[in-house]
Design a protein around this motif. Structure first.
Motif, mmCIF file in Angstrom:
data_model
loop_
_atom_site.group_PDB
_atom_site.id
_atom_site.type_symbol
_atom_site.label_atom_id
_atom_site.label_comp_id
_atom_site.label_asym_id
_atom_site.label_seq_id
_atom_site.Cartn_x
_atom_site.Cartn_y
_atom_site.Cartn_z
ATOM 1 N N PHE A 1 -26.257 -9.332 13.502
ATOM 2 C CA PHE A 1 -25.831 -9.446 12.104
ATOM 3 C C PHE A 1 -26.261 -8.266 11.240
ATOM 4 C CE2 PHE A 1 -24.484 -13.619 13.196
ATOM 5 C CZ PHE A 1 -23.405 -13.829 12.338
ATOM 6 N N SER A 2 -27.425 -7.667 11.542
ATOM 7 C CA SER A 2 -27.901 -6.571 10.692
ATOM 8 C C SER A 2 -27.274 -5.234 11.062
ATOM 9 C CB SER A 2 -29.425 -6.465 10.755
ATOM 10 O OG SER A 2 -29.856 -6.125 12.059
ATOM 11 N N CYS A 3 -27.065 -4.988 12.356
ATOM 12 C CA CYS A 3 -26.633 -3.657 12.813
ATOM 13 C C CYS A 3 -25.276 -3.633 13.500
ATOM 14 C CB CYS A 3 -27.662 -3.077 13.776
ATOM 15 S SG CYS A 3 -29.291 -2.868 13.042
ATOM 16 N N ARG A 4 -24.858 -4.763 14.078
ATOM 17 C CA ARG A 4 -23.630 -4.744 14.871
ATOM 18 C C ARG A 4 -22.676 -5.887 14.536
ATOM 19 N NH1 ARG A 4 -24.683 -5.575 20.290
ATOM 20 N NH2 ARG A 4 -26.671 -6.537 19.872
ATOM 21 N N PRO A 5 -22.441 -6.171 13.246
ATOM 22 C CA PRO A 5 -21.528 -7.281 12.936
ATOM 23 C C PRO A 5 -20.109 -7.043 13.467
ATOM 24 C CG PRO A 5 -22.027 -6.030 10.955
ATOM 25 C CD PRO A 5 -22.944 -5.527 12.032
ATOM 26 N N HIS A 6 -19.752 -5.777 13.684
ATOM 27 C CA HIS A 6 -18.420 -5.468 14.206
ATOM 28 C C HIS A 6 -18.249 -5.939 15.657
ATOM 29 C CE1 HIS A 6 -21.165 -2.127 14.779
ATOM 30 N NE2 HIS A 6 -20.410 -1.610 15.726
ATOM 31 N N HIS A 7 -19.339 -6.360 16.320
ATOM 32 C CA HIS A 7 -19.247 -6.898 17.677
ATOM 33 C C HIS A 7 -18.962 -8.403 17.671
ATOM 34 C CE1 HIS A 7 -21.555 -3.457 19.872
ATOM 35 N NE2 HIS A 7 -20.817 -3.005 18.886
ATOM 36 N N ILE A 8 -19.108 -9.050 16.518
ATOM 37 C CA ILE A 8 -18.958 -10.508 16.458
ATOM 38 C C ILE A 8 -17.529 -10.931 16.794
ATOM 39 C CG2 ILE A 8 -19.147 -12.557 14.964
ATOM 40 C CD1 ILE A 8 -21.452 -11.049 13.518
ATOM 41 N N GLN B 1 -11.735 -12.121 13.292
ATOM 42 C CA GLN B 1 -10.742 -11.205 13.837
ATOM 43 C C GLN B 1 -11.251 -9.768 13.871
ATOM 44 O OE1 GLN B 1 -9.410 -14.208 12.401
ATOM 45 N NE2 GLN B 1 -9.185 -14.321 14.601
ATOM 46 N N ASN B 2 -11.977 -9.387 12.811
ATOM 47 C CA ASN B 2 -12.376 -7.998 12.698
ATOM 48 C C ASN B 2 -13.478 -7.859 11.656
ATOM 49 O OD1 ASN B 2 -12.188 -5.348 13.375
ATOM 50 N ND2 ASN B 2 -10.150 -5.023 12.538
ATOM 51 N N VAL B 3 -14.328 -6.856 11.836
ATOM 52 C CA VAL B 3 -15.324 -6.486 10.827
ATOM 53 C C VAL B 3 -15.260 -4.970 10.717
ATOM 54 C CG1 VAL B 3 -17.737 -6.605 10.098
ATOM 55 C CG2 VAL B 3 -16.786 -8.448 11.503
ATOM 56 N N ASP B 4 -14.849 -4.501 9.540
ATOM 57 C CA ASP B 4 -14.668 -3.061 9.320
ATOM 58 C C ASP B 4 -15.745 -2.496 8.417
ATOM 59 O OD1 ASP B 4 -12.228 -2.789 10.777
ATOM 60 O OD2 ASP B 4 -11.159 -3.689 9.090
ATOM 61 N N LEU B 5 -16.157 -1.286 8.730
ATOM 62 C CA LEU B 5 -17.103 -0.543 7.905
ATOM 63 C C LEU B 5 -16.325 0.146 6.788
ATOM 64 C CD1 LEU B 5 -20.068 0.507 7.685
ATOM 65 C CD2 LEU B 5 -19.326 2.453 9.070
ATOM 66 N N HIS B 6 -16.651 -0.160 5.527
ATOM 67 C CA HIS B 6 -15.951 0.456 4.397
ATOM 68 C C HIS B 6 -16.749 1.578 3.764
ATOM 69 C CE1 HIS B 6 -12.228 -1.896 3.414
ATOM 70 N NE2 HIS B 6 -12.710 -2.544 4.449
ATOM 71 N N GLU B 7 -18.068 1.435 3.813
ATOM 72 C CA GLU B 7 -18.926 2.401 3.128
ATOM 73 C C GLU B 7 -20.318 2.314 3.743
ATOM 74 O OE1 GLU B 7 -20.341 2.241 -1.332
ATOM 75 O OE2 GLU B 7 -18.162 2.131 -1.215
ATOM 76 N N GLY B 8 -20.976 3.435 3.927
ATOM 77 C CA GLY B 8 -22.343 3.424 4.444
ATOM 78 C C GLY B 8 -22.390 3.498 5.964
ATOM 79 N N GLU B 9 -23.495 2.983 6.518
ATOM 80 C CA GLU B 9 -23.735 3.021 7.961
ATOM 81 C C GLU B 9 -24.110 1.633 8.447
ATOM 82 O OE1 GLU B 9 -26.586 5.930 9.611
ATOM 83 O OE2 GLU B 9 -26.552 6.816 7.604
ATOM 84 N N TRP B 10 -23.657 1.295 9.676
ATOM 85 C CA TRP B 10 -24.072 0.033 10.280
ATOM 86 C C TRP B 10 -25.596 -0.035 10.292
ATOM 87 C CZ3 TRP B 10 -20.291 -3.148 10.374
ATOM 88 C CH2 TRP B 10 -19.003 -2.784 10.768
ATOM 89 N N GLY B 11 -26.133 -1.192 9.929
ATOM 90 C CA GLY B 11 -27.574 -1.402 10.006
ATOM 91 C C GLY B 11 -28.362 -0.896 8.815
ATOM 92 N N LYS B 12 -27.687 -0.502 7.718
ATOM 93 C CA LYS B 12 -28.380 0.029 6.541
ATOM 94 C C LYS B 12 -28.045 -0.807 5.304
ATOM 95 C CE LYS B 12 -29.672 3.976 8.566
ATOM 96 N NZ LYS B 12 -30.952 4.029 9.186
ATOM 97 N N PRO B 13 -29.061 -1.154 4.508
ATOM 98 C CA PRO B 13 -28.787 -1.827 3.231
ATOM 99 C C PRO B 13 -27.881 -0.945 2.372
ATOM 100 C CG PRO B 13 -31.121 -1.960 3.766
ATOM 101 C CD PRO B 13 -30.498 -1.011 4.758
ATOM 102 N N GLY B 14 -27.006 -1.592 1.597
ATOM 103 C CA GLY B 14 -26.059 -0.862 0.759
ATOM 104 C C GLY B 14 -24.727 -0.641 1.446
ATOM 105 N N THR B 15 -24.668 -0.905 2.744
ATOM 106 C CA THR B 15 -23.431 -0.752 3.505
ATOM 107 C C THR B 15 -22.428 -1.822 3.077
ATOM 108 O OG1 THR B 15 -24.555 0.247 5.369
ATOM 109 C CG2 THR B 15 -22.468 -0.831 5.856
#
Length: 159
Positions: A25-32, A41-55
């Motif tokens: 949940f903290s670093c790899r939600p895109h694997h869920i 269905q999908n978890v996309d990164l919109h801003e920031g980095e996986w595993g970092k607050p503010g993402t």
């Protein structure tokens, strides 16, 4: 005066280590979406980095048979308490709730097991909005599907 603020909590024990569950949940939600494909269905990164607050991440999911989205900012990641805090900032949830915070925490419980504790803190837009009971159940089911995924991925012991 109707109370529009609420807090709901639920807990489930799963056979996944607390550290592994927290890492998902903290670093790899895109694997869920691989672990709970019927729900996520999908978890996309919109801003920031996986595993970092503010993402900022966007979830595409099916809840109560309806395709929905939720854009969330990761407000906090506590690697000591194994908890991650998400704040919903856009999406279907915001049509009923002014504020919606999701906290997921994994607590070690024996060898390779943990207690997953879900907390929702929310403010409804009006008194006609139901408490998010079915969404809490959805999160519990996702936790169990993550467990099922991990149990089927483990090498089986030779008889």
């Amino acid at each position: 005066m109707t109370v529009l603020f609420g807090k709901m909590e639920a807990e489930v024990e799963i056979k996944v280590s607390a550290e592994t569950f927290h890492d998902i949940f903290s670093c790899r939600p895109h694997h869920i979406s691989n672990m709970s494909p019927a729900k996520i269905q999908n978890v996309d990164l919109h801003e920031g980095e996986w595993g970092k607050p503010g993402t900022v991440i966007c979830w595409s999911y099916v809840h109560d048979g309806v395709a929905k989205t939720a854009k969330e900012v990761i407000e906090a990641i506590d690697d000591e308490k194994l908890s991650t805090t998400f704040k919903v900032i856009e999406g279907d949830i915001t049509t009923e709730y002014k504020n919606f915070i999701i906290i997921v925490q994994a607590t070690p419980k024996g060898e390779g097991s943990c207690l997953v504790h879900w907390t929702f803190e929310y403010e409804k837009l009006n008194e006609n909005v139901p408490d998010p009971q079915t969404l809490l159940e959805f999160c519990i089911h996702c936790s169990k599907e993550i467990e099922d995924h991990h149990l089927t991925q483990l090498p089986t012991a030779q008889a």
